[in-house]
Design a protein around this motif. Structure first.
Motif, PDB file in Angstrom:
ATOM      1  N   ASP A   1      -4.114   2.046  -2.412  1.00 48.68           N
ATOM      2  CA  ASP A   1      -4.386   3.176  -1.825  1.00 48.68           C
ATOM      3  C   ASP A   1      -4.071   2.940  -0.206  1.00 48.68           C
ATOM      4  O   ASP A   1      -4.948   1.798   0.037  1.00 48.68           O
TER       5      ASP A   1
ATOM      6  N   GLU B   1      -4.757   4.889   2.595  1.00 46.64           N
ATOM      7  CA  GLU B   1      -5.124   5.720   3.431  1.00 46.64           C
ATOM      8  C   GLU B   1      -6.627   5.193   4.136  1.00 46.64           C
ATOM      9  O   GLU B   1      -7.190   4.401   3.557  1.00 46.64           O
TER      10      GLU B   1
ATOM     11  N   ASP C   1       0.791  -1.409   0.050  1.00 48.38           N
ATOM     12  CA  ASP C   1      -0.054  -0.030  -0.189  1.00 48.38           C
ATOM     13  C   ASP C   1       1.006   1.238  -0.150  1.00 48.38           C
ATOM     14  O   ASP C   1       2.360   1.046   0.217  1.00 48.38           O
ATOM     15  N   SER C   2       0.270   2.337  -0.242  1.00 41.71           N
ATOM     16  CA  SER C   2       0.973   3.631  -0.443  1.00 41.71           C
ATOM     17  C   SER C   2       1.737   4.002   0.851  1.00 41.71           C
ATOM     18  O   SER C   2       2.344   5.357   0.639  1.00 41.71           O
TER      19      SER C   2
END
Length: 260
Positions: free
Chosen positions: A258, A260, A236-237
């Motif tokens: 993503d 978040e 993930d980011s």
């Protein structure tokens, strides 16, 4: 996680380690200190453990203890970073085509693939009996299980023998989670896990590692495979960018969802 399941894991952790602090149990079981303390009181009252200052200890070793392996409890791991693991699992399934033969190693991240495999028709070899049960009940995928012993804590089936159903299987991809992946390679927690997973790896053309950002850059004392054997990492980011750059320089394709 249900109270009964959590308390059973507490007993198993104490059998493995003889003693465990409240803090250690909170980390292992992804539970609050208040919850763990209530569990310890109930278990002590039922004479299953001995409660001591700051934690608990096993009452006495059983005459014939169940075989166990090191590693996080599946039920606890499944509740960590749930949304991120779900996104990673979805991306992993998007890489698969109907009628493809794949291998899915047991773990909380790979278990999340079940939701997205429900409407697929594939051939799947997995050592995760919880994933197998989920897919058998809710999909038309063909499921193959290896022979071996069931390890309840990790919810997997492992065989210490060379001759089992895995030797007759061929998959285009193997999907696996890991407690950590760094420049040293893909980490694992127990030699028996490594042996079983390496047998699976030999039956697959490509290795795809599902690792949320908390696993990126994490080192351990046991290595399942070198980075050279990894084809893709899905993360993930929130993962450390410099570590991901090192993966790409090593020839690994990095896929980011993503975080978040």
């Amino acid at each position: 996680m249900l109270e009964k399941q959590r308390q059973q894991l507490i007993v198993e952790l104490l059998e493995e380690n003889t003693y465990a602090s409240v803090i250690m149990l909170c980390e292992q079981l992804n539970a609050s200190e208040a919850t763990i303390r209530r569990d310890l009181i109930k278990l002590a009252n039922s004479k299953k453990i001995k409660k001591i200052r700051g934690g608990a200890e096993v009452l006495a070793a059983s005459e014939k203890p169940a075989r166990k392996i090191s590693g996080s409890a599946f039920l606890a791991s499944k509740e960590r970073y749930t949304d991120i693991k779900r996104s990673i699992a979805q991306k992993a399934v998007e890489l698969c085509a109907d009628n493809e033969s794949i291998i899915i190693n047991g773990g909380s991240s790979t278990y999340m693939m079940a939701e997205f495999l429900r409407h697929r028709k594939m051939n799947i070899l997995t050592n995760s009996f919880v994933l197998a049960q989920e897919l058998l009940e809710n999909s038309e995928n063909q499921i193959t299980l290896p022979g071996g012993e069931i390890y309840r804590k990790q919810s997997i089936i492992l065989s210490s023998f060379d001759n089992d159903t895995t030797q007759n299987y061929h998959g285009s991809k193997m999907f696996m989670g890991t407690p950590g992946i760094s420049e040293f390679g893909v980490m694992e927690t127990d030699p028996l896990l490594i042996r079983a997973e390496q047998k699976l790896r030999k039956r697959a053309e490509k290795l795809i590692v599902l690792a949320d950002s908390s696993k990126i850059g994490v080192k351990g004392n046991l290595i399942f495979s070198a980075l050279a054997d990894v084809d893709m990492v899905i993360t993930d980011s929130l993962a450390d960018g410099s570590t991901l750059d090192a993966f790409e320089k090593a020839g690994i394709k990095v896929v980011i969802v993503d975080g978040e």
